[in-house]
Design an enzyme around this catalytic site. Structure first.
Site, PDB file in Angstrom:
ATOM      1  CG  ASN A  13      38.826  21.890  -0.696  1.00  0.00           C
ATOM      2  OD1 ASN A  13      37.675  21.632  -1.051  1.00  0.00           O
ATOM      3  ND2 ASN A  13      39.784  20.971  -0.684  1.00  0.00           N
ATOM      4  CE  LYS A  15      39.540  19.481   2.695  1.00  0.00           C
ATOM      5  NZ  LYS A  15      40.490  18.788   3.552  1.00  0.00           N
ATOM      6  CG  HIS A  99      42.560  17.778  -1.962  1.00  0.00           C
ATOM      7  ND1 HIS A  99      42.483  16.853  -0.952  1.00  0.00           N
ATOM      8  CD2 HIS A  99      42.642  18.991  -1.367  1.00  0.00           C
ATOM      9  CE1 HIS A  99      42.516  17.484   0.213  1.00  0.00           C
ATOM     10  NE2 HIS A  99      42.614  18.783  -0.014  1.00  0.00           N
ATOM     11  CD  GLU A 101      40.521  15.588   1.802  1.00  0.00           C
ATOM     12  OE1 GLU A 101      39.584  16.125   1.183  1.00  0.00           O
ATOM     13  OE2 GLU A 101      41.043  16.118   2.818  1.00  0.00           O
ATOM     14  CD  GLU A 171      45.900  21.294   0.460  1.00  0.00           C
ATOM     15  OE1 GLU A 171      45.330  22.193   1.073  1.00  0.00           O
ATOM     16  OE2 GLU A 171      45.309  20.307  -0.007  1.00  0.00           O
ATOM     17  N   GLY A 177      43.418  18.562   8.100  1.00  0.00           N
ATOM     18  CA  GLY A 177      42.316  18.177   8.978  1.00  0.00           C
ATOM     19  C   GLY A 177      42.768  17.620  10.317  1.00  0.00           C
ATOM     20  CB  SER A 217      45.889  22.497  10.325  1.00  0.00           C
ATOM     21  OG  SER A 217      45.369  21.179  10.347  1.00  0.00           O
TER      22      SER A 217
HETATM   23  P1  13P Z   1      42.234  21.712   6.561  1.00  0.00           P
HETATM   24  O1  13P Z   1      42.449  23.203   6.469  1.00  0.00           O
HETATM   25  O2  13P Z   1      40.896  21.345   7.123  1.00  0.00           O
HETATM   26  O3  13P Z   1      43.389  21.044   7.238  1.00  0.00           O
HETATM   27  O4  13P Z   1      42.218  21.164   5.047  1.00  0.00           O
HETATM   28  C1  13P Z   1      43.217  21.542   4.188  1.00  0.00           C
HETATM   29  C2  13P Z   1      42.872  21.116   2.815  1.00  0.00           C
HETATM   30  O5  13P Z   1      42.851  19.943   2.505  1.00  0.00           O
HETATM   31  C3  13P Z   1      42.527  22.157   1.843  1.00  0.00           C
HETATM   32  O6  13P Z   1      42.470  21.647   0.546  1.00  0.00           O
END
Ligand code: 13P
Length: 259
Positions: A13, A15, A99, A101, A171, A177, A217
């Protein structure tokens, strides 16, 4: 459980990172580094503006293209939204939905996510449905309740047959992150719970077949242990998927225990 029936999926992803040129270069480097005999599925989710360039860069490979979101309507006055058929037109076969976010920053509710899931299924896109608890919810022992609510809400009014291709990504928000990965045991425990909920909703056959990815992560140096867990069927990777060499190592994970 016969986890070998489930084909592993590693998804990147990206982003809100990369220009079209950067995304195409990264996709090309990933394509170049793939083991030609790789048996599992690889999926890349660039930003909307990079879809065409990444599609072109992936030509001739088996890597799937995904969006990071999808509108629940097909067309009309929805400024800023991108419809399922527009995504298919851009070469997508999958769409990430719900997601954390999108839930947190863009205030998406389970109802909205349910509508997006229905729209993606109707269009023939593979939904990658994200669920997960915040740190506060985990610390107040609400993890299971949150996951159950998100699953029941997302799949409301959707039949088992309609949901057949859906991939679920667990997740935990506190691991996204932050560099704080769930331990393999914590992730396995949550995945077992999610699978049990899916059995309750759609029955045993569905639950045994549905792929549940872990996200939060995931790195080149922790993927092997995570992918050794019997109920972890893949990974949804953020930051580490932006570096070709690291992401290639994630894609070519080596389980430390037999799955
Ligand atoms: P990270 O791998 O940067 O923690 O992000 C995970 C994520 O949100 C994948 O959709």
């Amino acid at each position: 459980m016969a986890s070998t029936k489930r084909i592993p999926m590693i998804a990147g992803n990206w982003k809100m990172h990369l220009t079209s040129r950067e995304a195409a270069d990264l996709a090309a480097a990933i394509k170049k580094g793939l083991d030609p005999d790789l048996k599992h599925e690889v999926l890349l989710a660039p930003g909307f503006t990079c879809l065409h360039a990444v599609k072109a860069a992936l030509a001739g490979s088996k890597v799937f293209l995904s969006s990071q979101d999808v509108a629940w309507e097909e067309k009309g006055a929805f400024t800023g939204a991108v419809s399922p058929s527009q995504l298919i037109d851009a070469g997508c076969t999958a769409a990430i939905i719900g997601h954390s976010e999108r839930r947190k920053i863009f205030l998406e509710t389970d109802e909205i996510i349910n509508k997006k899931l229905k729209a993606a299924i109707k269009a023939g896109l593979v939904p990658v449905l994200c669920i997960g608890e915040t740190l506060e919810e985990r610390e107040s022992q609400k993890t299971y309740r949150v996951l159950e609510t998100q699953l029941v809400g997302a799949f409301a009014g959707i039949s088992a047959a309609e949901a057949a291709k859906t991939v679920i990504a667990y997740e935990p928000v506190w691991a996204i992150g932050t560099g704080k990965t769930a331990t393999p045991d914590q992730a396995q425990d949550a995945h077992v719970f999610v699978r049990k909920q899916m059995e309750r909703i759609y029955g045993k056959d569905y639950a045994e077949a549905v792929r549940i990815l872990y996200g939060g992560s995931v790195k080149a140096d922790n993927v092997d242990e995570l992918m050794s867990q019997p109920d972890i069927d893949g990974a949804l990777v953020g930051g580490e998927s932006l570096k070709a060499d690291k992401f290639l190592r994630v894609i070519h994970f080596q389980p430390v225990l037999s799955r």
